[in-house]
Scaffold this motif. Structure first.
Motif, PDB file in Angstrom:
ATOM      1  N   GLN A   1       0.856  -1.196   0.000  1.00  0.00           N
ATOM      2  CA  GLN A   1       0.000   0.000   0.000  1.00  0.00           C
ATOM      3  C   GLN A   1       0.886   1.238   0.000  1.00  0.00           C
ATOM      4  O   GLN A   1       1.806   1.351   0.810  1.00  0.00           O
ATOM      5  CB  GLN A   1      -0.913   0.009   1.231  1.00  0.00           C
ATOM      6  CG  GLN A   1      -1.779   1.261   1.334  1.00  0.00           C
ATOM      7  CD  GLN A   1      -2.961   1.086   2.283  1.00  0.00           C
ATOM      8  OE1 GLN A   1      -4.094   1.151   1.878  1.00  0.00           O
ATOM      9  NE2 GLN A   1      -2.670   0.844   3.551  1.00  0.00           N
TER      10      GLN A   1
ATOM     11  N   SER B   1       0.651  -1.033  -7.235  1.00  0.00           N
ATOM     12  CA  SER B   1      -0.218  -0.336  -6.283  1.00  0.00           C
ATOM     13  C   SER B   1      -0.326   1.131  -6.716  1.00  0.00           C
ATOM     14  O   SER B   1       0.475   1.615  -7.509  1.00  0.00           O
ATOM     15  CB  SER B   1       0.301  -0.462  -4.853  1.00  0.00           C
ATOM     16  OG  SER B   1       1.510   0.233  -4.721  1.00  0.00           O
TER      17      SER B   1
ATOM     18  N   SER C   1      -2.746  -9.815  -8.216  1.00  0.00           N
ATOM     19  CA  SER C   1      -2.949  -8.763  -7.203  1.00  0.00           C
ATOM     20  C   SER C   1      -4.424  -8.656  -6.839  1.00  0.00           C
ATOM     21  O   SER C   1      -4.769  -8.428  -5.674  1.00  0.00           O
ATOM     22  CB  SER C   1      -2.390  -7.424  -7.697  1.00  0.00           C
ATOM     23  OG  SER C   1      -0.978  -7.514  -7.803  1.00  0.00           O
ATOM     24  N   GLU C   2      -5.304  -8.857  -7.850  1.00  0.00           N
ATOM     25  CA  GLU C   2      -6.741  -8.847  -7.554  1.00  0.00           C
ATOM     26  C   GLU C   2      -7.141 -10.037  -6.683  1.00  0.00           C
ATOM     27  O   GLU C   2      -7.983  -9.915  -5.788  1.00  0.00           O
ATOM     28  CB  GLU C   2      -7.554  -8.830  -8.861  1.00  0.00           C
ATOM     29  CG  GLU C   2      -7.657  -7.430  -9.456  1.00  0.00           C
ATOM     30  CD  GLU C   2      -7.826  -7.421 -10.970  1.00  0.00           C
ATOM     31  OE1 GLU C   2      -8.335  -8.422 -11.536  1.00  0.00           O
ATOM     32  OE2 GLU C   2      -7.445  -6.404 -11.596  1.00  0.00           O
TER      33      GLU C   2
ATOM     34  N   ARG D   1      -5.243 -11.456  -4.476  1.00  0.00           N
ATOM     35  CA  ARG D   1      -4.799 -11.132  -3.119  1.00  0.00           C
ATOM     36  C   ARG D   1      -5.798 -10.197  -2.435  1.00  0.00           C
ATOM     37  O   ARG D   1      -6.127 -10.392  -1.261  1.00  0.00           O
ATOM     38  CB  ARG D   1      -3.415 -10.464  -3.162  1.00  0.00           C
ATOM     39  CG  ARG D   1      -2.271 -11.414  -3.481  1.00  0.00           C
ATOM     40  CD  ARG D   1      -0.984 -10.651  -3.776  1.00  0.00           C
ATOM     41  NE  ARG D   1       0.129 -11.555  -4.020  1.00  0.00           N
ATOM     42  CZ  ARG D   1       0.958 -12.018  -3.069  1.00  0.00           C
ATOM     43  NH1 ARG D   1       0.831 -11.607  -1.828  1.00  0.00           N
ATOM     44  NH2 ARG D   1       1.920 -12.854  -3.362  1.00  0.00           N
ATOM     45  N   ALA D   2      -6.268  -9.195  -3.185  1.00  0.00           N
ATOM     46  CA  ALA D   2      -7.243  -8.256  -2.616  1.00  0.00           C
ATOM     47  C   ALA D   2      -8.551  -8.984  -2.286  1.00  0.00           C
ATOM     48  O   ALA D   2      -9.191  -8.712  -1.262  1.00  0.00           O
ATOM     49  CB  ALA D   2      -7.484  -7.098  -3.580  1.00  0.00           C
ATOM     50  N   ARG D   3      -8.940  -9.925  -3.144  1.00  0.00           N
ATOM     51  CA  ARG D   3     -10.150 -10.721  -2.882  1.00  0.00           C
ATOM     52  C   ARG D   3      -9.953 -11.552  -1.612  1.00  0.00           C
ATOM     53  O   ARG D   3     -10.845 -11.637  -0.762  1.00  0.00           O
ATOM     54  CB  ARG D   3     -10.424 -11.642  -4.086  1.00  0.00           C
ATOM     55  CG  ARG D   3     -11.659 -12.533  -3.941  1.00  0.00           C
ATOM     56  CD  ARG D   3     -11.551 -13.743  -4.859  1.00  0.00           C
ATOM     57  NE  ARG D   3     -10.420 -14.590  -4.480  1.00  0.00           N
ATOM     58  CZ  ARG D   3      -9.694 -15.323  -5.323  1.00  0.00           C
ATOM     59  NH1 ARG D   3      -9.956 -15.326  -6.604  1.00  0.00           N
ATOM     60  NH2 ARG D   3      -8.687 -16.061  -4.882  1.00  0.00           N
TER      61      ARG D   3
ATOM     62  N   HIS E   1      -7.151  -0.257   4.896  1.00  0.00           N
ATOM     63  CA  HIS E   1      -7.036   0.034   3.469  1.00  0.00           C
ATOM     64  C   HIS E   1      -7.454   1.470   3.236  1.00  0.00           C
ATOM     65  O   HIS E   1      -8.623   1.803   3.360  1.00  0.00           O
ATOM     66  CB  HIS E   1      -7.913  -0.956   2.669  1.00  0.00           C
ATOM     67  CG  HIS E   1      -7.806  -0.784   1.190  1.00  0.00           C
ATOM     68  ND1 HIS E   1      -8.276  -1.703   0.295  1.00  0.00           N
ATOM     69  CD2 HIS E   1      -7.267   0.211   0.434  1.00  0.00           C
ATOM     70  CE1 HIS E   1      -8.041  -1.286  -0.944  1.00  0.00           C
ATOM     71  NE2 HIS E   1      -7.440  -0.121  -0.880  1.00  0.00           N
TER      72      HIS E   1
ATOM     73  N   ARG F   1      -4.738   1.920  -4.131  1.00  0.00           N
ATOM     74  CA  ARG F   1      -4.972   0.564  -4.616  1.00  0.00           C
ATOM     75  C   ARG F   1      -3.951  -0.301  -3.881  1.00  0.00           C
ATOM     76  O   ARG F   1      -2.747  -0.175  -4.080  1.00  0.00           O
ATOM     77  CB  ARG F   1      -4.741   0.455  -6.131  1.00  0.00           C
ATOM     78  CG  ARG F   1      -4.929  -0.986  -6.630  1.00  0.00           C
ATOM     79  CD  ARG F   1      -4.330  -1.200  -8.024  1.00  0.00           C
ATOM     80  NE  ARG F   1      -4.641  -2.555  -8.494  1.00  0.00           N
ATOM     81  CZ  ARG F   1      -3.942  -3.204  -9.423  1.00  0.00           C
ATOM     82  NH1 ARG F   1      -2.902  -2.643  -9.977  1.00  0.00           N
ATOM     83  NH2 ARG F   1      -4.280  -4.408  -9.786  1.00  0.00           N
ATOM     84  N   HIS F   2      -4.465  -1.160  -3.021  1.00  0.00           N
ATOM     85  CA  HIS F   2      -3.613  -2.014  -2.169  1.00  0.00           C
ATOM     86  C   HIS F   2      -3.394  -3.331  -2.914  1.00  0.00           C
ATOM     87  O   HIS F   2      -4.363  -3.958  -3.353  1.00  0.00           O
ATOM     88  CB  HIS F   2      -4.363  -2.247  -0.851  1.00  0.00           C
ATOM     89  CG  HIS F   2      -3.524  -2.694   0.295  1.00  0.00           C
ATOM     90  ND1 HIS F   2      -2.433  -3.521   0.158  1.00  0.00           N
ATOM     91  CD2 HIS F   2      -3.624  -2.441   1.636  1.00  0.00           C
ATOM     92  CE1 HIS F   2      -1.888  -3.748   1.357  1.00  0.00           C
ATOM     93  NE2 HIS F   2      -2.595  -3.093   2.272  1.00  0.00           N
TER      94      HIS F   2
ATOM     95  N   TYR G   1      -1.669  -5.873  -1.485  1.00  0.00           N
ATOM     96  CA  TYR G   1      -1.543  -6.922  -0.466  1.00  0.00           C
ATOM     97  C   TYR G   1      -0.352  -7.847  -0.706  1.00  0.00           C
ATOM     98  O   TYR G   1      -0.510  -9.066  -0.771  1.00  0.00           O
ATOM     99  CB  TYR G   1      -2.850  -7.730  -0.365  1.00  0.00           C
ATOM    100  CG  TYR G   1      -3.958  -6.926   0.276  1.00  0.00           C
ATOM    101  CD1 TYR G   1      -4.022  -6.773   1.658  1.00  0.00           C
ATOM    102  CD2 TYR G   1      -4.914  -6.275  -0.505  1.00  0.00           C
ATOM    103  CE1 TYR G   1      -5.011  -6.006   2.251  1.00  0.00           C
ATOM    104  CE2 TYR G   1      -5.904  -5.499   0.077  1.00  0.00           C
ATOM    105  CZ  TYR G   1      -5.949  -5.378   1.448  1.00  0.00           C
ATOM    106  OH  TYR G   1      -6.926  -4.612   2.042  1.00  0.00           O
TER     107      TYR G   1
ATOM    108  N   TYR H   1      -0.693  -9.442   4.207  1.00  0.00           N
ATOM    109  CA  TYR H   1      -1.895  -9.174   4.993  1.00  0.00           C
ATOM    110  C   TYR H   1      -1.451  -9.282   6.446  1.00  0.00           C
ATOM    111  O   TYR H   1      -1.325 -10.380   6.990  1.00  0.00           O
ATOM    112  CB  TYR H   1      -2.985 -10.198   4.671  1.00  0.00           C
ATOM    113  CG  TYR H   1      -4.314  -9.947   5.373  1.00  0.00           C
ATOM    114  CD1 TYR H   1      -5.298  -9.167   4.776  1.00  0.00           C
ATOM    115  CD2 TYR H   1      -4.574 -10.508   6.619  1.00  0.00           C
ATOM    116  CE1 TYR H   1      -6.519  -8.950   5.408  1.00  0.00           C
ATOM    117  CE2 TYR H   1      -5.794 -10.298   7.261  1.00  0.00           C
ATOM    118  CZ  TYR H   1      -6.760  -9.512   6.645  1.00  0.00           C
ATOM    119  OH  TYR H   1      -7.972  -9.308   7.280  1.00  0.00           O
TER     120      TYR H   1
END
Ligand SMILES: *Cc1c(COP(=O)(O)O)cnc(C)c1O
Length: 376
Positions: free
Chosen positions: A145, A173, A259-260, A262-264, A283, A288-289, A291, A294
């Motif tokens: 982040q 990010s 990356s999506e 990871r965000a999910r 967040h 746009r994180h 991750y 975590y």
């Protein structure tokens, strides 16, 4: 909700690069074979194409590949002429290289405490760290982040000092729509295998908008030679192998999807810790994180880590000792209590598995195992 899976069926490593390889094996193998057959192992089209692709991906004009993320920082400071007598301001809570590279040049790292929500350099504390010797600021985008680059950039511009982004954990990010690496004089990436874009070994890259900086970096990474064997400056050997570049080019095509994912996964974890004693990652809505980590925050962190290890769950402590309290920086004269937010983070954070290939069952098992301990 169905029953939480039991220990017998679950083993959740912190990161599973074998699962990633299984997913992209044919393309990676073909890329490796192609480099072997070309016998161009240093420089060549794979490296220059990766430089262009990462620069474009990072909204930057130039990409300069090098041997590691550490070298990306080292070369950036070198290009600015940072040396003895200079100070470079950076975060007290980061991987060692952020400060180590400053010291490598004989300059002094000046530490600033973090924002306890994002773990990034707190811009409200930045102003007070400037002195007439300040040559640059190195902002770190920790855990994937971005730091508050709007505020940090404004302060650096006001003081007319250079700004470097340690974006080793943050490729792709964003801060207010702008990509990590593109918001400063030098954006530094690492391709260490555990980063979101990781090679099959060490690697790194610097992105910049400034053609003169790009030229200087290219000179420094090849012993200052231009043309070959004519040395206008003293540099070093810090190149990225064509094999690494070829593998990274395959992986770059999957980076947004990973990356999506990871965000999910983060979005799956978050509600599972609702109403618990676990502090979840914050967040920032402006970011746009991606991750890379975590990291949760808990009391009795070390005991929780042991508990999770007994349940087959891999975790890591990033980082147990903040930079100002590292033994090698004792000459700076810091004491416990100087950077309370960094010290608290070092004592309380724990990184849980967040890699893209995790299943929902694994995530539920990890969260339930955490709560088994923290709800007591
Ligand atoms: C990984 C990392 C580096 C160093 O990168 P290497 O490729 O391992 O040399 C620097 N800074 C941060 C914040 C990192 O996470």
């Amino acid at each position: 909700m169905s029953a939480v899976p039991t220990r017998a069926s679950m083993n959740v490593p912190l990161l599973d690069l074998k699962a990633q390889y299984a997913d992209i094996r044919a393309d990676v193998d073909a890329a490796v074979r192609s480099v072997m057959e070309s016998a161009r192992f240093i420089g060549g089209p794979e490296v220059s194409s990766l430089e262009e692709e990462v620069a474009r991906y990072s909204q930057s004009a130039h990409g300069i590949a090098c041997a590691s993320g550490t070298d990306a920082l080292l070369l950036s400071l070198w290009a600015l002429g940072v040396g003895p007598g200079d100070e470079v301001i950076t975060s007290a809570y980061s991987f060692f290289a952020s400060a180590g590279t400053i010291a490598n040049h004989g300059a002094t790292p000046v530490f600033v405490d973090i924002d306890p929500r994002t773990y990034n350099l707190d811009p409200h504390r930045l102003e007070a760290a400037f002195t007439p010797r300040t040559k640059a600021v190195m902002a770190v985008h920790l855990f994937g982040q971005c730091a508050d680059m709007t505020a940090i950039r404004a302060i650096c511009d006001q003081h007319r000092v250079f700004l470097i982004e340690d974006a080793a954990q943050a490729i792709g990010s964003e801060w207010e729509g702008r990509r990590a690496g593109s918001m400063s004089d030098f954006g530094c990436f690492s391709f260490f295998p555990s980063k979101n874009l990781g090679g099959a070994g060490d690697g790194g890259m610097i992105v910049t908008q400034n053609p003169e900086h790009a030229e200087k970096l290219r000179l420094l990474r090849e012993h200052g030679a231009r043309p070959k064997y004519y040395h206008s400056v003293v540099g070093t050997n810090s190149r990225l192998d064509a094999l690494q570049a070829a593998i990274l080019r395959v992986k770059l095509r999957h980076l947004d999807r990973w990356s999506e994912a990871r965000a999910r996964n983060a979005a799956l974890y978050d509600p599972l810790f609702e109403g618990s004693r676990v502090a979840r990652p914050y967040h920032d809505p402006r970011a746009r994180h991606i991750y890379n980590q975590y990291a949760i925050r808990v009391a009795k962190r070390d005991e929780l880590r042991k508990h999770l290890s007994e349940r087959g769950i891999g975790t890591e402590i990033y980082y147990p000792v903040p930079l100002h309290l590292q033994k090698c920086f004792a000459m700076l004269g810091h004491r416990a209590g100087d950077m309370p937010q960094s010290e608290a983070a070092a004592n309380e954070t724990l990184a849980l598995p967040i890699y893209p290939e995790l299943s929902e069952d694994q995530i539920r098992y990890v969260a339930a195992s955490v709560r088994e301990f923290t709800d007591l």
